[in-house]
Design a protein around this motif. Structure first.
Motif, PDB file in Angstrom:
ATOM      1  N   PHE A 296     -73.360 -20.065  15.625  1.00 13.64           N
ATOM      2  CA  PHE A 296     -74.338 -20.725  16.485  1.00 13.64           C
ATOM      3  C   PHE A 296     -74.334 -20.226  17.935  1.00 13.64           C
ATOM      4  O   PHE A 296     -75.331 -20.292  18.621  1.00 13.64           O
ATOM      5  N   PHE A 297     -73.171 -19.766  18.392  1.00 11.20           N
ATOM      6  CA  PHE A 297     -73.104 -19.212  19.754  1.00 11.20           C
ATOM      7  C   PHE A 297     -72.480 -17.824  19.675  1.00 11.20           C
ATOM      8  O   PHE A 297     -71.300 -17.661  19.959  1.00 11.20           O
ATOM      9  N   PRO A 298     -73.257 -16.860  19.251  1.00  3.94           N
ATOM     10  CA  PRO A 298     -72.665 -15.524  19.041  1.00  3.94           C
ATOM     11  C   PRO A 298     -72.423 -14.762  20.349  1.00  3.94           C
ATOM     12  O   PRO A 298     -72.885 -13.658  20.526  1.00  3.94           O
ATOM     13  N   SER A 299     -71.696 -15.390  21.220  1.00  2.00           N
ATOM     14  CA  SER A 299     -71.341 -14.721  22.468  1.00  2.00           C
ATOM     15  C   SER A 299     -69.871 -14.981  22.760  1.00  2.00           C
ATOM     16  O   SER A 299     -69.283 -15.920  22.230  1.00  2.00           O
TER      17      SER A 299
ATOM     18  N   GLY B   8     -69.429 -18.521  24.268  1.00  2.00           N
ATOM     19  CA  GLY B   8     -69.466 -19.606  23.294  1.00  2.00           C
ATOM     20  C   GLY B   8     -68.151 -19.735  22.561  1.00  2.00           C
ATOM     21  O   GLY B   8     -67.629 -20.833  22.366  1.00  2.00           O
ATOM     22  N   MET B   9     -67.580 -18.580  22.181  1.00  2.00           N
ATOM     23  CA  MET B   9     -66.301 -18.563  21.473  1.00  2.00           C
ATOM     24  C   MET B   9     -65.182 -19.083  22.375  1.00  2.00           C
ATOM     25  O   MET B   9     -64.324 -19.833  21.940  1.00  2.00           O
ATOM     26  N   ALA B  10     -65.225 -18.656  23.621  1.00  2.32           N
ATOM     27  CA  ALA B  10     -64.188 -19.066  24.579  1.00  2.32           C
ATOM     28  C   ALA B  10     -64.220 -20.572  24.808  1.00  2.32           C
ATOM     29  O   ALA B  10     -63.177 -21.222  24.857  1.00  2.32           O
ATOM     30  N   ILE B  11     -65.432 -21.127  24.893  1.00  2.00           N
ATOM     31  CA  ILE B  11     -65.578 -22.574  25.103  1.00  2.00           C
ATOM     32  C   ILE B  11     -65.056 -23.326  23.876  1.00  2.00           C
ATOM     33  O   ILE B  11     -64.288 -24.276  24.008  1.00  2.00           O
TER      34      ILE B  11
END
Ligand SMILES: [Zn+2]
Length: 87
Positions: A28-31, A34-37
């Motif tokens: 859903f957050f392919p960045s 997004g992963m870090a959050i």
């Protein structure tokens, strides 16, 4: 004893939830952001559940079930009186 079992389950469930959570985040957050959050949220939840389970007291001896001094160990027995989680 049911309380200790429940808190242990919550802690292990958090560890297991890591993989599907990261997968969902990637979907859903392919960045990287997004992963870090997602990762930082997971770490916070893990910290809370670890603390929560570590502070569970043994019903027999009254000491912390998973803590002995500064060491934190997730064994199946009380670190003080050897009372099993299954009892
Ligand atoms: Zn004990």
């Amino acid at each position: 004893m049911a309380v200790i079992r429940w808190r242990r389950k919550l802690f292990f469930a958090t560890i297991i939830a890591y993989m599907p959570l990261m997968w969902l985040s990637n979907r859903f957050f392919p960045s990287f952001r997004g992963m870090a959050i997602t990762f930082s949220i997971w770490v916070v939840i893990l910290f809370i559940t670890a603390l929560y389970s570590a502070l569970a007291r043994c019903p027999r001896c009254g000491n912390y079930f998973h803590m002995h001094g500064m060491s934190l160990m997730y064994l199946r027995r009380c670190l003080h009186c050897q009372l099993s989680v299954k009892s």
